[in-house]
Design an enzyme around this catalytic site. Structure first.
Site, PDB file in Angstrom:
ATOM      1  CB  ALA A 254      81.236  73.459  54.841  1.00  9.78           C
ATOM      2  CD  GLU A 290      78.464  72.309  52.719  1.00 11.79           C
ATOM      3  OE1 GLU A 290      77.810  70.977  52.535  1.00 11.79           O
ATOM      4  OE2 GLU A 290      79.974  71.789  52.632  1.00 11.79           O
TER       5      GLU A 290
END
Ligand code: TRP
Ligand code: ZN
Length: 854
Positions: A254, A290
């Site tokens: 990600a 993230e």
């Protein structure tokens, strides 16, 4: 000898850093999207950087068709090269305007602007923005961005706050690698969050229509992450909207683009029927990772790519802390150490060893490694152990206060801790500048009036670093004797090659035989060599109050048993079996911990254990021994496995939470042993009765391992339309195959209509099923595994160099093996090296792996 091929790309060096000659006040981008001819207009206001001496105006750009370029409204004719352009600019503020054309559909490298299932998306870290427009594509150039997107597609996203349809403004200055754009026919799973200071935030997870019912867990993980970062680090979110997009074609896990995280769909989409408990745990960790980058990475970023661990090591450490808080801390710690040893120790022991902060690279994408990420996280953990929780917090707060909005270095980070602690951290800094896994050797004795414990450190030579300075190693330890803890948990800082600790006998109870529990909680990323007797290890499996070392005691006893078995001593000590059974029965322990105690070291771990024991690893013998030991455990403990299998039956409706997942883990561990001991009947019933993917996959794996003839077809019949589930199908058939069958099965699967090798998840599933999960198959003495991998690396390198380069690390352990296998692997490395139009990515990896043999 190398042929006269194109000149090798020049390495970039940390020592050569110089700031860019200009600062940017604002960036305006407008995109007119088209699958094969997207137009990108940029308007960028530059001014001379007073801190820079070099005023050369060079903008990165690759694969761009320049339509027009203007400086202060006047057409200009820059000098174009393969890597960018150069132009003459005024020695005063000026406006740069350019228009370029790019072809997203032809972008198979998945870097820059590309298409995935009809959707446009971007991936700019590390150096992908230069494939979108001309720009100083380096992390120390930060600017606010305004983005306009022109397209008929219904959903148009970019960073920052929405200003209107397809219009976005990101007020937070950021480097280009955090830029993102998404356009597609997407649907949102939405929610809201109110920050600690009362600001409302719209949360959206964007997916393809049909997937919206698979986002609830990721959304829940996001909200928990946001709250956790407020509580634990005092960090709040800073925009009105936070978007996550799931993409099927993605090179990594990600990406933390400001306000617009883009995820590999594998780390977003989950339902009980399609995702395993492990998948859920990964989703939680990666969503958190993230999100946490918003502060550690985005608000404070890296000065240059050598500082990558500044954001990655710290953010991995933060996501590990988060998972430990959400789940069982002991189980999480053991899992992290298993990963570290499997990937980072392996890397550190071979030709790809490098510093947590590397000093040169040819292709930065090759340095998104276990060393930068996982060892980088261990370094943060050691800093916290050494300074203590309060100073760690104070240092982090100072870092956030002092460096918000800046592009920083490891020196900036460490200076904050030196300041709050009033301590010199220059020796500690060696963790960033010396590669290799230190070996920590312990010995102990009664000497005159004292009990003494001597700790010694040896840091092995690594490529380019023959000699090492002593590290500062935090060693947590306790002493046991006759089942009692006679010296409680103590932190020792080993700062010299050797150190002797003394405890006056008069302060200790009468000694029988001391068993030190060293490196508790795995307090440093080192290899511990402690001469405990086998029986002492067995005793610590029950006695040690530190859960990590309790597990580690069993692990080392198991490793010793397996290495002896490999050497020909084909038996499993009854004492070990007894301790495993004691542990399996112990209801006071977390079921997930009990399952971990029953897991054997992997074949790859055992290959390294052979090397450490001075024997050349034979992958077939390792495979056979490991299977034989598992079989012995299975038959000896079958009755208890059956009892626990029943005891761990579902105790309520399905939930992916840690307590339930732990029960399934233990139950499925029992299932795997019972299938070995008693045949496939139980696994067949488990498969037929499974209501979730965790159970179905456990039964599927067990049945593949014992060679069930039609289970693969049944699974395929049920799941052929689900990409993520079919990745598991591709992987497991290869990983569970017998050594002689693995390569033929893998080859056969590459001809399956669903083997879409341009999809990184699918390619990796099949390849890693062989290279990582089936070492005896991959290292088949015929060399067929090596040839198979090399053929595919050469092929995939033409479309997606990053993915090929990453997969090539399967060869990094080649020096461990016998002369025949070494020659076979070297032959394949040479063949790859000679392939036409080899990428810089794969070329660098192959050169580094060949080392002096190149
Ligand atoms: N910064 C990302 C992370 O750690 C990882 C990343 C780097 C990445 N380069 C990438 C992800 C390329 C996808 C593609 O979360
Ligand atoms: Zn990261």
């Amino acid at each position: 000898m190398k042929d006269a091929v194109p000149p090798a790309p020049q390495p970039v060096r940390l020592a050569d850093y110089t700031p860019f000659g200009f600062l940017i006040d604002a960036v305006h981008l407008s995109f007119t999207l088209h699958p094969t001819a997207t137009r990108v207009k940029s308007r960028i206001t530059f001014r001379p950087n007073p801190d820079a001496s070099d005023r050369r105006f060079f903008l990165h750009g690759e694969g761009l068709t320049l339509i027009s370029a203007r400086i202060d409204g006047q057409d200009c004719a820059p000098t174009l090269t393969d890597t960018g352009l150069e132009a003459a600019v005024p020695d005063a503020p000026f406006t740069w305007e350019a228009e370029v054309e790019i072809n997203p559909e032809a972008n198979t490298a998945l870097e820059g602007l590309y298409m995935s299932n009809g959707m446009y998306c971007t991936q700019c870290e590390a150096e992908g923005f230069r494939k979108i427009t001309y720009y100083p594509d380096r992390p120390d150039v930060m600017a606010p961005f305004t983005v306009a997107i022109d397209s008929d597609l219904p959903v148009l996203l970019s960073n920052g706050d929405p200003q209107g349809p397809g219009l976005w403004h990101d007020p937070w200055p950021k480097p280009a690698y955090l830029f993102a754009l998404v356009a597609g026919d997407l649907v949102a799973h939405s929610d809201t969050f109110t920050t600690a200071s009362g600001a409302p935030v719209d949360l959206n997870i964007w997916v393809r229509p049909g997937d919206e019912d698979k986002c609830a867990y990721a959304m829940d993980a996001l909200k928990r992450s946001m709250r956790w970062d407020e509580r634990e680090y005092g960090r709040e979110y800073d925009l009105s909207v936070f978007n996550i997009v799931a993409v099927d074609d993605f090179n990594m896990g990600a990406m933390e683009n400001k306000g617009l995280n883009i995820f590999n769909s594998k780390y977003v989409l989950a339902s009980p029927e399609t995702a395993t408990d492990r998948d859920y745990a990964f989703i939680e960790a990666i969503v958190a990772h993230e999100y946490f980058h918003n502060w550690t990475g985005n608000r404070i970023t890296c000065r240059d790519w050598f500082q990558l661990c500044l954001k990655e090591g710290l953010t991995v450490f933060r996501d590990q802390q988060f998972s430990a808080d959400m789940r069982s801390a002991a189980v999480e710690r053991i899992g992290n150490v298993l990963q570290l040893r499997a990937r980072q120790f392996r890397e550190d022991a071979g030709p790809l060893a490098h510093n947590v902060r590397p000093e040169s690279y040819v292709e930065i994408n090759n340095f998104y490694t276990a060393t930068v990420y996982e060892k980088g996280a261990e370094v943060i953990g050691m800093l916290r152990t050494i300074l203590g929780e309060d100073l760690y917090r104070a240092g982090c707060n100072l870092y956030f206060d002092r460096h918000d909005g800046q592009a920083c270095t490891i020196e900036d980070w460490l200076a904050c801790f030196e300041e709050v602690a009033g301590q010199d951290l220059s020796q500690f800094k060696r963790w960033y500048t010396q590669a290799g896994t230190p070996v920590l050797s312990a010995s102990w004795a009664v000497e005159a009036e004292d009990f003494t414990l001597t700790l010694r450190q040896d840091v092995p030579p690594t490529p380019g670093q023959p000699l090492k300075e002593p590290m500062l190693i935090p060693v947590r330890l306790a002493l046991y004797d006759s089942g009692a803890e006679i010296v409680p948990d103590t932190l020792v800082l080993l700062d010299s090659p050797e150190m002797t600790l003394r405890w006056p006998l008069k302060d200790l109870p009468p000694l029988a035989e001391v068993a030190p529990s060293i490196l508790r909680g795995f307090s440093a990323p080192v290899i511990l060599d402690a001469p405990l007797r086998f029986g002492q290890r067995l005793a610590l499996m029950a006695e040690d109050s530190d859960p990590f070392n309790r597990w580690e005691a069993g692990r080392s006893a198991m490793r010793e048993t397996l290495v002896n078995h490999i050497k020909g001593q084909k038996f499993v000590p009854p004492g070990l079996l007894a301790m495993l059974e004691v542990n399996l029965r112990d209801k006071s322990l977390d079921p997930a911990f009990r399952a971990l105690m029953l897991a054997l070291p992997s074949e790859d771990d055992l290959a390294q254990a052979c090397v450490d024991a001075g024997i050349v690893p034979d992958p077939d013998t390792i495979h056979d021994s490991r299977r034989a030991v598992r079989h012995d455990i299975a038959t000896t403990m079958a009755a208890e496995f059956r009892r626990q299998f029943d005891a761990m039956a579902p105790d309520g409706p399905y939930s992916p939470d840690a307590p339930q997942a732990a029960r399934r883990t233990l139950r499925n561990t029992c299932l795997s042993y019972l299938t070995l001991a008693e045949g496939p009947a139980l696994a067949r019933a488990h498969y037929d009765g499974a209501t979730n993917m965790t159970d179905q996959i456990a039964a599927f794996s067990a049945l593949l391992e014992v060679g069930d003839p039609d289970i693969a077809a049944r699974f395929e019949g049920q799941w052929r339309d689900d990409r993520l589930v079919m990745d598991k199908w591709f992987m497991l058939q290869v990983s569970e195959a017998a050594p002689d069958a693995a390569v033929p099965i893998a080859e056969g699967l590459t001809r399956h209509p669903l083997f879409d090798w341009k999809n990184p998840n699918r390619f990796r599933a099949l390849m890693a099923g062989l290279t990582a999960a089936n070492p005896a198959g991959f290292h088949h003495r015929s060399g067929a595994g090596y040839r198979f991998l090399a053929d595919w690396l050469i092929r995939v390198d033409q479309t997606n160099p990053q993915t090929a380069a990453r997969m090539s690390t399967a060869f990094e352990t080649w020096r461990r093996y016998d002369a025949d296998r070494q020659a076979l692997i070297l032959g394949e490395l040479e063949r790859i090296s000679a392939a036409p139009s080899l990428s810089r990515d794969l070329g660098e990896m192959i050169d580094r792996m060949r080392g002096d043999d190149a």
